[in-house]
Design an enzyme around this catalytic site. Structure first.
Site, PDB file in Angstrom:
ATOM      1  N   THR A 211       3.253  -0.558  13.090  1.00 41.26           N
ATOM      2  CA  THR A 211       3.523  -0.506  11.643  1.00 41.26           C
ATOM      3  C   THR A 211       4.527   0.614  11.363  1.00 41.26           C
ATOM      4  OG1 THR A 211       1.389  -1.368  11.005  1.00 41.26           O
ATOM      5  CG2 THR A 211       2.309   0.279   9.523  1.00 41.26           C
ATOM      6  N   ASP A 242      -4.755  -1.798   5.160  1.00 39.55           N
ATOM      7  CA  ASP A 242      -4.638  -0.611   4.314  1.00 39.55           C
ATOM      8  C   ASP A 242      -3.213  -0.362   3.829  1.00 39.55           C
ATOM      9  OD1 ASP A 242      -4.039  -0.139   7.097  1.00 39.55           O
ATOM     10  OD2 ASP A 242      -3.737   1.963   6.554  1.00 39.55           O
ATOM     11  N   GLY A 265      -6.788  -0.765   9.926  1.00 38.89           N
ATOM     12  CA  GLY A 265      -6.743  -0.687   8.472  1.00 38.89           C
ATOM     13  C   GLY A 265      -8.077  -0.678   7.759  1.00 38.89           C
TER      14      GLY A 265
HETATM   15  N1  ASP Z   1      -2.819  -0.332   9.337  1.00 37.44           N
HETATM   16  C1  ASP Z   1      -2.258  -1.633   9.600  1.00 37.44           C
HETATM   17  C2  ASP Z   1      -3.250  -2.684   9.182  1.00 37.44           C
HETATM   18  O1  ASP Z   1      -4.422  -2.501   9.383  1.00 37.44           O
HETATM   19  C3  ASP Z   1      -1.913  -1.830  11.034  1.00 37.44           C
HETATM   20  C4  ASP Z   1      -1.131  -0.712  11.646  1.00 37.44           C
HETATM   21  O2  ASP Z   1      -1.028   0.368  11.122  1.00 37.44           O
HETATM   22  O3  ASP Z   1      -0.549  -0.940  12.700  1.00 37.44           O
HETATM   23  O4  ASP Z   1      -2.832  -3.706   8.714  1.00 37.44           O
END
Ligand code: ASP
Length: 347
Positions: A211, A242, A265
């Site tokens: 991300t 998140d 998340g």
């Molecule tokens: N936080 C992101 C999610 O849960 C994934 C990530 O940070 O790679 O969608």
């Protein structure tokens, strides 16, 4: 309690209290920091792959920095521009290069927040918006709302004339292969034990959670934060993480700090990680390094939530933390000096 145990407990309390587990220390005079999420564990990427990731982060930093320094842009503009660079780079799990849902789609989430007034905008579950971070900014600036989802968000993006693409634009061979491998693993599970919809790949060295996010401080001292993602690989379709949730994956307030998070998340939502980092600064009067450490290496780690965050405080002090074995990140100073790191800093 026996003596060695007491000693270990005291040591870890001391380390946490002094923020020793946080990455990068407390770096002064930073104008922009970016992250590319939790990448592969050390030793998995080839030297060439590592170079490419570093180049991507560096480009995002330089683009944002140029806007801030030469064009006197706002922190919101710098955050959006830096994230767009990473969304366009197929190496990161945002925009092109996003991970797939278990049924083979790319569903993208993004958010942005303005520290001046806590205005915020976000989109979730979009499939045709080339740069979801720009859609998030448009939601913030051109609607009275904070979060638009799926078709409604896409229709809005069309109305405000953002660039739309065919869903196939987001597909990369690498991510598709990962999905196929994951499907095979699921099929090999004994009946009734499928982890369908549970996004953690049992093979922890192939997480690909990369991300992206950015935090910036402009010449007026205003803070902004943004985050963009394809979510977690193999998530159920319709699942929202998140990253588009203000207070969970993204937060900015000029009186405290700007934060962008990455990781599992569901934990970041339940622990309201990004706003908690800000609250640590506000109420406990700790510095950015201690604040990010308490939340990432303290609360989330204890809860079993894998992830990390970058933070930029109101005075331009930057820090980061990860409780995983990687966090792709970089930061740049007003004078253009920059640094990129892929793995946790050694204590
Ligand atoms: N936080 C992101 C999610 O849960 C994934 C990530 O940070 O790679 O969608």
């Amino acid at each position: 309690m026996n003596r060695p145990l007491i000693w270990i407990c005291c040591m870890s309390l001391m380390l946490t209290a002094t923020g020793v587990q946080a990455n990068d220390g407390l770096v002064e005079d930073v104008v922009l920091a970016v992250h590319g999420g939790l990448g592969e564990s050390p030793g998995v990427l080839t030297a060439e792959e590592e170079r490419a990731v570093r180049a991507g982060l560096e480009k995002a930093l330089k683009v944002g920095h140029q806007l801030l320094q030469e064009k006197r842009a706002t922190s919101i503009e710098a955050v959006e521009a830096a994230i767009r660079v990473l969304e366009d780079d197929p190496l990161f799990n945002a925009g092109r290069g996003a991970v797939f849902t278990s049924d083979g789609r790319n569903e993208l989430d993004a958010s942005i927040m303005d520290g001046r007034n806590r205005k915020a905008g976000a989109v979730a579950g979009v499939t045709i918006v080339k740069n979801p971070i720009s859609a998030a900014r448009a939601v913030m600036e051109r609607t009275p709302h904070v979060l638009l989802v799926s078709k409604g968000a896409e229709e809005f993006a069309r109305q405000v004339q953002l660039e739309l693409v065919d869903p196939s634009y987001f597909k990369t061979e690498k991510r598709w292969r990962e999905l196929e491998e994951r499907r095979k693993k699921e099929q090999a599970q004994p009946q009734g034990q499928s982890a369908l919809g549970f996004p953690l790949d049992p093979d922890q060295t192939r997480r690909h959670w990369s991300t992206v996010g950015a935090v910036a401080r402009d010449a007026q001292g205003h803070l902004a934060a943004g985050t963009s993602t394809g979510g977690m690989s193999y998530k159920r379709y319709g699942r929202v993480g998140d990253s588009p949730i203000i207070g969970a994956g993204t937060f900015a307030d000029d009186t405290t700090c700007a934060v962008s998070c990455t990781g599992h998340g569901e934990f970041f939502i339940r622990w309201q990680a990004a706003s908690d980092i800000s609250a640590q600064i506000e109420y406990r009067q700790v510095d950015a390094r201690q604040a990010v450490d308490r939340v990432i290496n303290g609360k989330l780690k204890t809860a079993g939530g894998e992830g990390g965050a970058i933070v930029l405080d109101r005075k331009g002090n930057y820090s980061s933390a990860t409780n995983s074995d990687s966090l792709w990140r970089g930061w740049i100073h007003a004078n253009g000096e920059l640094r990129v790191e892929l793995y946790p800093a050694k204590p």
